[in-house]
Design a protein around this motif. Structure first.
Motif, PDB file in Angstrom:
ATOM      1  N   HIS A 169      -3.980   7.326  10.973  1.00 23.24           N
ATOM      2  CA  HIS A 169      -4.021   6.444   9.801  1.00 23.24           C
ATOM      3  C   HIS A 169      -4.004   5.012  10.300  1.00 23.24           C
ATOM      4  CE1 HIS A 169      -3.409   5.102   5.645  1.00 23.24           C
ATOM      5  NE2 HIS A 169      -2.687   4.138   6.203  1.00 23.24           N
ATOM      6  N   THR A 193       0.846  -1.184   0.000  1.00 27.30           N
ATOM      7  CA  THR A 193       0.000   0.000   0.000  1.00 27.30           C
ATOM      8  C   THR A 193       0.888   1.244   0.000  1.00 27.30           C
ATOM      9  OG1 THR A 193      -0.103   0.171   2.411  1.00 27.30           O
ATOM     10  CG2 THR A 193      -1.719  -1.273   1.337  1.00 27.30           C
ATOM     11  N   GLU A 251      -4.763   0.807   8.624  1.00 30.24           N
ATOM     12  CA  GLU A 251      -5.189  -0.055   7.530  1.00 30.24           C
ATOM     13  C   GLU A 251      -4.949  -1.513   7.909  1.00 30.24           C
ATOM     14  OE1 GLU A 251      -2.707   1.716   4.518  1.00 30.24           O
ATOM     15  OE2 GLU A 251      -1.330  -0.008   4.558  1.00 30.24           O
TER      16      GLU A 251
END
Length: 274
Positions: free
Chosen positions: A200, A8, A202
């Motif tokens: 953030h 990513t 993920e």
């Protein structure tokens, strides 16, 4: 490189060309720590999962071991901590593991971390500075003690800042199903309840090999063995193991009665008290 194994944008920014190797090493460490925790659970003989809870001490060791095969790793021990931090030497990043749940459906956004002093100070790295706000605990302290505590906190944060920036590795697992999900990202302490504020985050995707197979190890066996098929040929056959009779179907001449041509005779009515 196919899309399944592409890092990513966040992973590339943090780990550069080592992004996929770091990702795979993290999964390897999670699985290895799970197996060690399961062994502790089985060895303890406890009906509760308390022994499996030692994974918070086991995983830092496995992280350092797996990541050291990828890049240079430092393992400083915070003052007052029972474990070492895992610091990627080249990128100067701390990867800090945290078990946030025990099911795949546990919501990360509302999960709360049990806050030790070490964790509070580490999470302060996400805010960039330590808090100088007084708390109720300071009411019984002298000015000198308060100054010493704040200075100790500043020293700790300076040492941690020198060690690197914090990345929180949050995962869900249990001794029966293994490691279920894993996330990582940038987080700080959201409030005094232990909820984290993620700038953030993920989910860590699985790494797929070129041949199409997943590189993630299979989940470890459950504590209670799963029964398999009976392979003992000496046992008696069950009623549903006999071969089924095959029926041959063909079209019947409508002019012929079902019994082959003879008209059927009505049965006499019978009764039963059974």
């Amino acid at each position: 490189m196919n899309e399944q194994v592409a890092p990513t944008a966040w992973e590339s920014a943090q780990f550069g060309e080592l992004a996929l190797e770091v990702r795979a090493a993290v999964w390897e460490a999670l699985q290895a720590a799970h197996l060690r925790a399961v062994a502790s659970q089985e060895g303890s003989g406890l009906s509760s999962n308390d022994a499996y809870g030692l994974m918070w001490l086991i995983l830092p060791e496995e992280l350092a071991k797996a990541l050291s095969a990828v890049t240079l790793v430092r393992t400083p021990r915070p003052k007052g901590a029972r474990y070492c931090l895992t610091v990627l030497d080249e990128s100067n990043l701390i990867i800090y593991p945290w078990k946030y749940g025990d099911t795949a459906y546990a919501p990360l956004e509302s999960a709360k971390m049990n806050l030790s002093e070490v964790r509070k100070r580490l999470l302060a790295l996400g805010t960039g500075s330590a808090s100088d706000q007084l708390s109720l605990d300071h009411a019984a302290m002298s000015d000198e003690e308060i100054d010493e505590q704040f200075q100790a906190e500043q020293d700790f944060l300076q040492d941690a800042a020198d060690a690197g920036r914090l990345i929180v590795l949050a995962f869900a697992s249990n001794p029966h199903a293994g490691v279920l999900r894993a996330f990582w990202g940038d987080a700080s302490l959201g409030d005094g309840s232990g909820r984290l504020e993620w700038s953030h985050v993920e989910e860590i995707p699985l790494v797929f090999e070129a041949g199409g197979g997943e590189s993630r190890p299979a989940p470890a066996r459950p504590l209670t063995p799963v029964p398999g098929p009976d392979t003992n040929t000496g046992t008696a056959a069950r009623f549903d193991q006999a071969p089924l009779e095959e029926f041959v179907l063909s079209a019947r001449n409508p002019a012929v009665t079902p019994d082959g041509g003879q008209p059927s005779t009505p049965d006499s009515e019978t009764g039963s008290d059974d």
